[in-house]
Structures are given as C-alpha cells and as structure tokens.
Scaffold this active site. Structure first.
Site, PDB file in Angstrom:
ATOM      1  N   ASP A 188      43.793 -42.561  -7.714  1.00  0.00           N
ATOM      2  CA  ASP A 188      43.693 -41.580  -6.584  1.00  0.00           C
ATOM      3  C   ASP A 188      42.428 -40.691  -6.413  1.00  0.00           C
ATOM      4  O   ASP A 188      41.899 -40.552  -5.408  1.00  0.00           O
ATOM      5  CB  ASP A 188      44.898 -41.002  -6.436  1.00  0.00           C
ATOM      6  CG  ASP A 188      45.044 -39.588  -7.487  1.00  0.00           C
ATOM      7  OD1 ASP A 188      45.040 -40.070  -8.456  1.00  0.00           O
ATOM      8  OD2 ASP A 188      44.987 -38.356  -7.106  1.00  0.00           O
ATOM      9  N   ASP A 216      40.822 -39.120 -11.852  1.00  0.00           N
ATOM     10  CA  ASP A 216      41.560 -39.374 -13.230  1.00  0.00           C
ATOM     11  C   ASP A 216      42.271 -40.696 -13.181  1.00  0.00           C
ATOM     12  O   ASP A 216      41.816 -41.827 -12.302  1.00  0.00           O
ATOM     13  CB  ASP A 216      42.576 -38.301 -13.633  1.00  0.00           C
ATOM     14  CG  ASP A 216      43.125 -37.949 -12.290  1.00  0.00           C
ATOM     15  OD1 ASP A 216      43.470 -39.039 -11.244  1.00  0.00           O
ATOM     16  OD2 ASP A 216      43.840 -37.004 -12.194  1.00  0.00           O
ATOM     17  N   TYR A 262      51.248 -33.756  -7.055  1.00  0.00           N
ATOM     18  CA  TYR A 262      51.698 -34.214  -5.677  1.00  0.00           C
ATOM     19  C   TYR A 262      53.169 -34.051  -5.276  1.00  0.00           C
ATOM     20  O   TYR A 262      53.797 -34.824  -4.963  1.00  0.00           O
ATOM     21  CB  TYR A 262      51.445 -35.791  -5.576  1.00  0.00           C
ATOM     22  CG  TYR A 262      50.036 -36.321  -5.503  1.00  0.00           C
ATOM     23  CD1 TYR A 262      49.021 -35.681  -4.396  1.00  0.00           C
ATOM     24  CD2 TYR A 262      49.333 -36.732  -6.610  1.00  0.00           C
ATOM     25  CE1 TYR A 262      47.626 -36.332  -4.449  1.00  0.00           C
ATOM     26  CE2 TYR A 262      48.017 -36.985  -6.775  1.00  0.00           C
ATOM     27  CZ  TYR A 262      47.392 -36.915  -5.593  1.00  0.00           C
ATOM     28  OH  TYR A 262      46.058 -37.247  -5.643  1.00  0.00           O
ATOM     29  N   GLU A 288      35.659 -32.967  -7.012  1.00  0.00           N
ATOM     30  CA  GLU A 288      36.402 -34.225  -7.074  1.00  0.00           C
ATOM     31  C   GLU A 288      36.452 -34.888  -5.771  1.00  0.00           C
ATOM     32  O   GLU A 288      36.863 -34.099  -4.701  1.00  0.00           O
ATOM     33  CB  GLU A 288      37.704 -33.886  -7.605  1.00  0.00           C
ATOM     34  CG  GLU A 288      38.457 -35.033  -8.224  1.00  0.00           C
ATOM     35  CD  GLU A 288      39.736 -34.936  -8.917  1.00  0.00           C
ATOM     36  OE1 GLU A 288      40.032 -35.614  -9.693  1.00  0.00           O
ATOM     37  OE2 GLU A 288      40.241 -33.721  -8.823  1.00  0.00           O
TER      38      GLU A 288
END
Length: 516
Positions: A86, A89, A238, A486
């Site tokens: 996603d 990472d 999440y 990120e």
C-alpha cells in the site's frame, strides 16, 4: 417577374454552441500554468507497477523492482502471492488495496474514452487486474476472505527491500467467526466495479469477478462486524473509524451498476437512512469513509429515466443533498462546515498524508461537474449558486497545486517536472536496486546504511503522490518525515481518471483554437 426572396440570415447555432464551448474551456485553462496531464497519468501508472508484490510479469516497466513475497500465504496453506504494497512498507492490507482498485475502476468506467486517448488504457486495465487477480486468490470460500499479509509492527522494525524481506508474513482472514463487513464490502465493490471495466473486453473474467463480489456482499451483510475488531493488529494502521455501513452501501451500489438487479437498488433505498447514506454529511472521501462516493453515485441515478418516475426518487434526492454538502464543503460554500485550505489554496483535512483527500476530492468534483452539465443545472450552496465550470476550475486548481503550482514550486508527483521529492519514505526506492546488487540487505542494515542518508533515493519512485505539505504549505523532503514524504496507492488511484479528463480538455482546447 416576381423577385426571388432571400432566406433570412439566422445564426448557425452549431457554430454558436461550439464557440460557447470553446470560450468555457479556454476560460478554465486560461491564466494558469500549463501542465502535461497526459505525462502525469503515464507516470502515475508506473508508480502502481512499483508497488506490485509477487512474481513480476515480463512486461514490468519499473525495472529496479524484482519478485517479492513469493511465499505469502504458505504457512496458512493458501496462495496469497501478488497484490499491492500500500505504501512504503511491505504489509498487504486488504482494505486500502480494495479501495485503490475500486477507484481505478471507477476512473476507467467514468473516463474510458479519455484514458484510451492518452494511450494508457491497457496499463490502467493491467493495474486493475493486478489487484483483482489477488482478490480472487484471497477469497478462498464464500465466507472467507484473507484480509492482510504481514505484521505492521515487525515490518516497521526493519528497513529492507521487498526482495529481501525477513519479517513475518503472517496472513489474517475474516470469516463467520471473525467477520469484517467493511473489508468484505469494499472488496465486493472493487470486484463489481472491475467487472464493469472488463465486461466488453474480457466477459468471462468479468463474470468471475461478479460471482466473487456477490458472495462477498452476502457474507459482509449477513455477518456484520468491523474488520479491525476481528483483526486487532490492523487497528493501528487502517482502523475502520466510519464502521461498515458505508461499505455495504458502496458495495450494493457497485453491484447494482454491474448487474442492474433491483434487489441491490432496493438495498440502497431501504438502508439509506439507517446506514447513514442520507443522514451522514461528510467532508472527506477516503479508504475509510465512502459516504460521499455513495451519495454522488446515487445522485447520478436521477438522470436515468427509469428512476425519474420511481416512487423512491425522493430518497435519491436526499442522497443528492448530502452529495452536494460534500461538494459545497470543498468549495468553501457551506454555512459552517467546510474543508480547510492552506494559504496556497490546497484542501487540507489532516496532517498525515493529506494528499489522499485532495486526489479523491478532485475526482468527485469533476464527476459532479459533469453530472450538473448533463442536467444543465447549477449547484445550490449556502454561499450561492455554483455552475459546473466553477467546480471544474477548482478541481483543476487542486491538481495543478499537486503538479507544481504552489508556494514551494514543487511537484508532489514524484518524477514529474524538475523539482519533486527525492527522499521519499519508501524502502525499495531508498536502497540500491536488487538488479544492481543482489547481495542480501538485512533487517536493520537498511536503517544503518540507507535510511538516514541525505542523498536522494537511488531509485526514483516515478508517479508516486506523496503525503504533501503541511497547513502552511511547507514541505520537508526528508526520508524520516513519513507524514509528508510517504506515498500510497490510494493517493494515486483517483488521479488516473482526473488526469485523463484534464488531458482531454487540454486537447479539446488546442484543437478548437487550431480550427479557428
């Protein structure tokens, strides 16, 4: 001899309409920095290739990446190889991955011709299928869906290339005992939306996707629970703050669009109030909160003749009212609740990865402006009437901010333009590529030798949309500044359709000017 009567010189209305269209489009693109939206689209699709997990195909264009995660699911006796990482990472989280695919599919269905004109349709379809192929694997039985692969805590402890992973690849599932209606609903939505995409070009695959989507919807609706209650390890990364009712409405909406079955439409109508579809007024649209998307899709049903005489038209109008609350909040035209903006004009929702909310807003704004244009109507906000051109202009301003029209004069789309983030918080991009050096890089070795370097990343993560600037339009290009540097797949997914639409408008403008 009787004189021949001359025909009265009425204006050629086709020319008038064309001139009006030219004026409108040229006005939208006037007085703004010129951007190559087609190039931005091409680069965005490259980013999705950089995020691939599994065995990479022969036509992989991002060559600094290599095969990874080839034993995913092995411990659990299931093949979970593939899908997307996603962000920076290597955990494969099902909820944001599914939302990524839903938005890619919506973009293709909404702007199919425009994407095709850029020459990027095949790459867009490949991006969708890379996700849906994985979902087919992950849905191993009607009431079982594998929700995640990898452990966030151990993953974050290491700074490694995906090709060298030594962290846990524990897989987690939802089932009848530990359900997750939000995850099942979002995955059903993704597969139903993708089924629409492949209906003409790959009907067998489309049918397979619909089969899985329908089973997942039944599973999610029958066994109701938030997925992060069943899988607590996901809550840190999440968390399903909005619950699962928006995802169930979202899934039903996409299943209705894909099948035309009245039972899905009835579900959307019957649960409109209790599930929040006509009661939640939101100012964000994201991997967690789907209400604005549901509401806009419901509003668009009003255009369909079969619904105009329907006894439930008033419920669709209620959905539309909440959709317009969202649009007005983005335009800063609600009485009280509006989306904040930076001094430079960027929509600002949260400090962490704010660009995800900007890209989804730009997408919904453009979709709704087209809806209003089709009805020849204006948007009614507390701050006054708004025509579709103003909505389109504002959406474009957000995209242009992303591409460099901002106080930092920086493109937040990596690899686009001459000034963009070079120290993206991304494990694979920040270290020597596997192709250049196949020597193993250990768990903490990456932190020791690569993470703290001030040098630019050795691999450019082309097309990645990073988290973006803070509330004052300031951006610090540091690898450790993960809130800003990120990138995530769901930041990029809505922009595929947006870039295609703006590229098409650019083309129309240049073509129309050339014809005069």
């Amino acid at each position: 001899m009787e004189k021949t009567k001359k025909n009265p010189q009425y204006p050629d209305f086709r020319i008038m309409i064309r001139c009006c269209f030219l004026f409108t489009i040229s006005a939208i693109f006037a007085k703004s920095q010129a951007f190559n939206y087609r190039d931005a689209l091409s680069k965005s699709l490259l980013y999705l290739e950089a995020q691939r997990s599994g065995r990479l195909p022969y036509n992989q264009r991002v060559t600094w990446r290599h095969h990874s995660g080839l034993t995913d699911g092995l411990e659990q006796g299931v093949d979970l190889v593939g899908g997307y990482y996603d962000a920076g990472d290597h955990v494969k989280f099902g909820l944001p991955m599914a939302f990524t695919v839903t938005m890619l599919s919506w973009g293709v269905t909404e702007f199919y011709e425009q994407i095709a004109m850029t020459g990027e349709l095949e790459h867009a379809l490949e991006a969708i299928k890379w996700g849906t192929d994985y979902f087919i694997k992950a849905h191993t039985s009607p009431n079982v869906l594998w929700a995640a692969v990898g452990d966030g805590d151990t993953d974050h402890y290491c700074w490694q290339r995906p090709e060298d992973m030594t962290t846990s690849r524990q897989a987690y599932k939802i089932d009848e005992r530990k359900p997750g209606s939000d995850l099942a609903g979002e995955t059903a939505a993704a597969m139903a939306a993708a089924a629409l995409v492949f209906r003409e070009t790959n009907p067998h695959y489309s049918h397979l996707l619909l089969h899985h989507a329908q089973q997942l919807f039944v599973f999610g609706d029958k066994y109701r629970e938030k997925y992060d209650e069943s899988i607590p390890t996901t809550k840190k990364y999440y968390a399903s703050v909005s619950g699962y009712m928006d995802e169930l409405l979202w899934a039903a909406m996409w299943l209705y669009k894909a099948t035309g079955r009245e039972d899905y439409f009835k579900y959307i109508i019957d649960n409109a109030h209790n599930f929040g579809g006509t009661t939640w007024a939101t100012t964000e649209f994201s991997w967690d909160v789907k209400y604005a998307g549901v509401q806009i899709l419901a509003a668009k049903m009003i255009m369909e003749e079969k619904h105009q005489q329907n006894s439930h038209i008033h419920i669709l109008e209620q959905y539309r009212s909440k959709a317009e609350f969202y649009i007005c909040s983005c335009l800063n035209k609600n009485n009280s609740t509006n989306v904040d903006r930076t001094p430079g004009g960027l929509l600002y929702v949260r400090p962490w990865n704010n660009m995800q909310y900007v890209s989804t807003a730009a997408f919904l704004l453009i979709v709704y402006s087209e809806f209003l244009q089709s009805l020849n109507q204006k948007l009614i906000c507390h701050g006054g009437l708004v025509d579709q051109d103003e909505i389109l202009r504002f959406a474009k301003s957000q995209v242009d901010y992303i591409l460099g029209s901002n106080p930092m004069n920086m493109s937040y789309l990596v690899g686009y333009g001459s000034n963009y983030p070079t120290r993206v918080h991304h494990r694979g991009a920040s270290m020597v590529s596997y192709g250049e050096n196949k020597g193993f890089i250990g768990c903490t070795q990456g932190y020791d030798n690569w993470y703290s370097r001030l040098d630019p990343n050795p691999n450019v993560l082309v097309g990645a949309l990073v988290g973006g600037p803070d509330y004052e339009d300031t951006f610090n290009d540091l690898r450790g500044n993960y809130m800003q540097t990120e990138a995530c797949t769901y930041n990029t997914a809505p922009l595929i359709g947006v870039f295609a639409k703006l590229s098409h408008l650019d083309y129309q403008t240049s073509t129309l000017f050339a014809s005069y």
